[in-house]
Design an enzyme around this catalytic site. Structure first.
Site, mmCIF file in Angstrom:
data_model
loop_
_atom_site.group_PDB
_atom_site.id
_atom_site.type_symbol
_atom_site.label_atom_id
_atom_site.label_comp_id
_atom_site.label_asym_id
_atom_site.label_seq_id
_atom_site.Cartn_x
_atom_site.Cartn_y
_atom_site.Cartn_z
ATOM 1 N N LYS A 1 -1.653 -8.194 -3.753
ATOM 2 C CA LYS A 1 -2.478 -6.987 -3.648
ATOM 3 C C LYS A 1 -1.612 -5.731 -3.709
ATOM 4 C CE LYS A 1 -5.603 -4.390 -0.641
ATOM 5 N NZ LYS A 1 -6.034 -4.160 0.756
ATOM 6 N N HIS B 1 0.845 -1.197 0.000
ATOM 7 C CA HIS B 1 0.000 0.000 0.000
ATOM 8 C C HIS B 1 0.876 1.242 0.000
ATOM 9 C CE1 HIS B 1 -2.228 -3.269 1.897
ATOM 10 N NE2 HIS B 1 -3.332 -2.705 1.457
#
EC number: 4.2.1.10
Length: 257
Positions: A174, A147
């Site tokens: 992710k 992230h």
């Protein structure tokens, strides 16, 4: 056309199959809030429920976490549960746990049988092998994530992050980044498509905030297997209510076949 080269089965759903899955976060600060949110979200029938345990004020107590996870499992029925303890540096709440203490918590929660997927951040590289080993030991699918709430790295770096996740044995990779322009949004989508062609695992990608909202709705066309939507409370900038995401996805999937 399948979203990913290698879809995975988790309980009653396929991640990376023909359609993107919707995941709704639970962000309550105590067991009462967590369970109330879970009931409300379960009624909306998302494909997945994510328990963001970094919001939970009992995170320091393994027994309290496991007891709450088991109650979430009971309420959610056959909806898969994703367990996440997001670090402060990657957008989470500050928590009083070292990485070593997180390892103990992860093993306890995985061993409980209450969760189906576990998210862990690539930035904690020295601990990734440990998390991979314990998740496999207890049959829990592992998401390795990256992230960036400050900016969108270059396409090559984003693809490299997803490649790294695959190299470390992730079941799913992710990437979530913050755009400063529409060009950044395109970079994220291009990286997703490139990684989809290369990697044999499902991907979850998103460009956050208002600029990146389109990636939460149309990301599946480029290879993102899961989108995060608001069930009760948002856990990240740009999340859209689950009802609206369902409506838009149904139209996109109907006319993109």
């Amino acid at each position: 056309m399948a979203i990913s080269k290698g879809a995975i089965n988790v309980r009653s759903i396929f991640i990376g199959g023909e359609e993107p899955c919707i995941c709704a976060p639970v962000v309550g600060v105590d067991a009462e809030q967590v369970l109330a949110e879970t009931r409300q979200i379960s009624a909306k029938k998302p494909h997945l429920i994510e328990w963001r345990a970094d919001f939970f004020n009992g995170i320091h107590d393994d027994r309290q976490v496991v007891a709450t996870a088991k109650e979430i499992r009971t309420i959610a029925g056959d909806i898969p549960i994703l367990f996440t303890v997001r670090s402060e540096r990657e957008g989470g709440r500050p928590i009083p746990l070292t990485e070593e203490e997180k390892m103990r918590l992860f093993e306890t929660v995985c061993q409980s049988g209450a969760i189906d997927l576990l998210d862990y951040e690539l930035v904690h590289e020295p601990y990734v092998a440990t998390v991979r080993q314990l998740s496999r030991q207890y049959g829990v699918r592992l998401i390795l994530s990256y992230h960036n709430f400050d900016f969108t790295p270059a396409k090559e770096e984003l693809v490299a992050k997803m490649r790294q996740a695959g190299k470390y044995g992730a079941d799913i990779a992710k990437v979530a980044v913050m755009p400063k322009s529409l060009q950044d949004v395109l970079v994220l989508l291009q990286a997703t498509e490139e990684a989809r062609q290369e990697l044999p695992i499902p991907l979850i990608t998103m460009s956050m905030g208002g600029l990146g909202a389109i990636t939460r709705l149309a990301g599946g066309l480029f290879g993102s297997a899961v989108t995060f939507a608001v069930g009760q409370q948002s856990s990240a900038p740009g999340q859209i209510p689950i009802e609206e995401v369902k409506d838009v996805l149904s139209v996109i999937m109907k006319y993109s076949q």
